[in-house]
Design a protein around this motif. Structure first.
Motif, PDB file in Angstrom:
ATOM      1  N   THR A 172       4.734 -18.919  35.517  1.00 31.09           N
ATOM      2  CA  THR A 172       4.917 -17.604  34.896  1.00 31.09           C
ATOM      3  C   THR A 172       4.789 -17.685  33.377  1.00 31.09           C
ATOM      4  O   THR A 172       4.271 -16.761  32.747  1.00 31.09           O
ATOM      5  N   GLY A 173       5.248 -18.792  32.787  1.00 31.50           N
ATOM      6  CA  GLY A 173       5.096 -18.962  31.346  1.00 31.50           C
ATOM      7  C   GLY A 173       3.645 -19.085  30.931  1.00 31.50           C
ATOM      8  O   GLY A 173       3.265 -18.671  29.828  1.00 31.50           O
ATOM      9  N   GLY A 174       2.819 -19.641  31.818  1.00 32.11           N
ATOM     10  CA  GLY A 174       1.390 -19.735  31.513  1.00 32.11           C
ATOM     11  C   GLY A 174       0.743 -18.371  31.367  1.00 32.11           C
ATOM     12  O   GLY A 174      -0.093 -18.154  30.478  1.00 32.11           O
ATOM     13  N   PHE A 175       1.142 -17.429  32.222  1.00 36.65           N
ATOM     14  CA  PHE A 175       0.598 -16.082  32.120  1.00 36.65           C
ATOM     15  C   PHE A 175       1.126 -15.349  30.887  1.00 36.65           C
ATOM     16  O   PHE A 175       0.491 -14.415  30.402  1.00 36.65           O
ATOM     17  N   GLN A 176       2.285 -15.761  30.384  1.00 38.16           N
ATOM     18  CA  GLN A 176       2.857 -15.130  29.197  1.00 38.16           C
ATOM     19  C   GLN A 176       2.347 -15.748  27.899  1.00 38.16           C
ATOM     20  O   GLN A 176       2.654 -15.244  26.817  1.00 38.16           O
ATOM     21  N   SER A 177       1.619 -16.838  27.991  1.00 36.10           N
ATOM     22  CA  SER A 177       1.139 -17.514  26.779  1.00 36.10           C
ATOM     23  C   SER A 177       0.239 -16.582  25.973  1.00 36.10           C
ATOM     24  O   SER A 177      -0.572 -15.852  26.522  1.00 36.10           O
ATOM     25  N   PHE A 178       0.417 -16.642  24.677  1.00 36.95           N
ATOM     26  CA  PHE A 178      -0.417 -15.819  23.794  1.00 36.95           C
ATOM     27  C   PHE A 178      -0.574 -16.460  22.426  1.00 36.95           C
ATOM     28  O   PHE A 178      -1.693 -16.732  21.975  1.00 36.95           O
ATOM     29  N   ASP A 179       0.564 -16.695  21.754  1.00 38.59           N
ATOM     30  CA  ASP A 179       0.511 -17.111  20.352  1.00 38.59           C
ATOM     31  C   ASP A 179      -0.223 -18.433  20.152  1.00 38.59           C
ATOM     32  O   ASP A 179      -0.972 -18.592  19.186  1.00 38.59           O
TER      33      ASP A 179
END
Length: 289
Positions: free
Chosen positions: A221-228
Motif C-alpha cells: 500500500t505504501g508503494g501506491f502512495q509513493s510520490f515525493d
C-alpha cells in the motif's frame, strides 16, 4: 460508570466522525463526482459520464504506471522487508547489538523524503556523484552512467533509495516481534541441535508470520502512495519509465488542468488498492480457518 443516556457515546464520537467526514469522506465523494465530468478546476463542469474511465483504460502511460509501481513494490519488498527481517535477525542473534547501530539504521526513516531525494540526487549525479566515483576508484569506470537519466537504471535507482530509507523501519518492527518470542522455544531448538540460521528460518520467522504479513501489506500500500521520492528524483522520467499513478495523476491535474480526468485516475487507483487489501484480508481469513 455507564452513561445514563444513549446519546452520550455518539456525542463523544461526533468530533472524530466530523473530522473524518470533512477530511476523508467529503473529498472522496467529490473526487467521484468530478471523475464523471470534464473540468479544468475553473468555470462550469461538463458531464461526460464514464468517458474519463474509458480514456484512462486506453492511456498507455497510465496503464504502464501500474506496471512501474508493481516493479517498485516487488523490489522494495526485498530491499525493505526482507533486508529489515535479516537485520532484525542479526541483531537478535547478537543479543540486541549496539544501540547506536540500531539508531543508525533507523535514522533515514526520520529524514524528510524530499531531503533524502535531494541527497541521493547528488549521489547518483553522472558528473560528480559518489556512485560513479566509487566505480572509477575500483576500476569499474566503464559501468558509470547517468543513473537517474538512463531508462535501464532509473527505476531500480529509485528502488534502492527507498530500500535505504525503510529497511530500518521494518527492522524495528521485526526486532520488536522477535523480542516477544519465548526464550524457552529458542533454547529448546538449540538443545535439539539446530543452528542459528535454522532457528531463524524454521522457528523465529514462522512465529512472527503475522508481523511479516502486515509489513508486506504496508509495503504494497505504501508503494501506491509513493510520490515525493519519484517526483524529486526523476519527475516520472526519463521517457516515463518511472511514471507511477500518483506522479502522472499530479501532472495531469496540476500541469494539464484536467481535474475530471485526474479524478477518474484517482478513483481507479483507489479501487486497485482496495481490491488488493480485500484480497489480502481474504487470504488471511482462509489461513486462519
Amino acid at each position: 460508570m455507564r452513561p445514563n443516556r444513549r446519546i452520550v457515546p455518539y456525542l463523544f464520537a461526533a468530533p472524530a466522525l466530523l473530522l473524518f467526514g470533512f477530511a476523508v469522506l467529503a473529498p472522496a465523494l467529490a473526487t467521484g463526482a468530478f471523475s464523471l465530468t470534464e473540468w479544468s478546476g475553473f468555470g462550469p463542469m461538463e458531464f461526460v459520464g464514464l468517458d474519463n474511465f474509458v480514456r484512462a483504460a486506453r492511456d498507455t502511460v497510465f496503464v504502464s504506471s501500474f506496471l512501474h509501481v508493481a516493479v517498485y513494490i516487488a523490489v522494495t519488498i526485498v530491499l525493505e522487508v526482507a533486508v529489515g527481517l535479516a537485520l532484525a535477525g542479526v541483531l537478535v542473534t547478537r543479543r540486541g547489538g549496539s544501540p547506536w547501530f540500531r539508531v543508525a539504521l533507523f535514522t533515514p526513516v526520520m529524514l524528510p523524503m524530499v531531503v533524502v531525494a535531494v541527497l541521493w540526487g547528488f549521489v547518483y549525479n553522472g558528473d560528480f556523484g559518489l556512485v560513479n566515483a566509487a566505480l572509477k576508484a575500483i576500476g569499474l569506470g566503464d559501468l558509470s552512467r547517468v543513473w537517474l537519466g538512463d531508462p535501464a537504471t532509473a527505476l531500480l535507482a529509485v528502488c534502492v533509495v527507498s530500500g535505504w530509507v525503510y529497511a530500518g523501519f521494518y527492522m524495528a518492527i521485526f526486532y520488536a516481534a522477535f523480542a516477544q518470542i519465548p526464550g524457552e522455544v529458542v533454547e529448546a531448538a538449540r538443545l535439539d541441535g539446530a543452528g542459528e540460521l535454522t532457528i531463524f528460518r524454521r522457528v523465529k520467522v514462522p512465529m512472527i508470520r503475522n508481523a511479516v504479513e502486515v509489513c508486506v501489506l504496508l509495503c504494497v500500500t505504501g508503494g501506491f502512495q509513493s510520490f515525493d521520492l519519484f517526483y524529486v528524483l526523476t519527475g516520472g522520467g526519463p521517457y516515463n519509465v518511472t511514471e507511477i499513478p500518483t506522479t502522472y495523476l499530479t501532472r495531469v491535474v496540476f500541469r494539464d488542468g484536467e481535474v475530471g480526468y485526474g479524478s477518474a485516475m484517482a478513483v481507479l487507483m483507489t479501487a486497485v488498492v482496495v481490491l488488493i487489501g480485500l484480497a489480502f484480508m481474504r487470504s488471511r481469513l482462509r489461513k486462519a480457518s
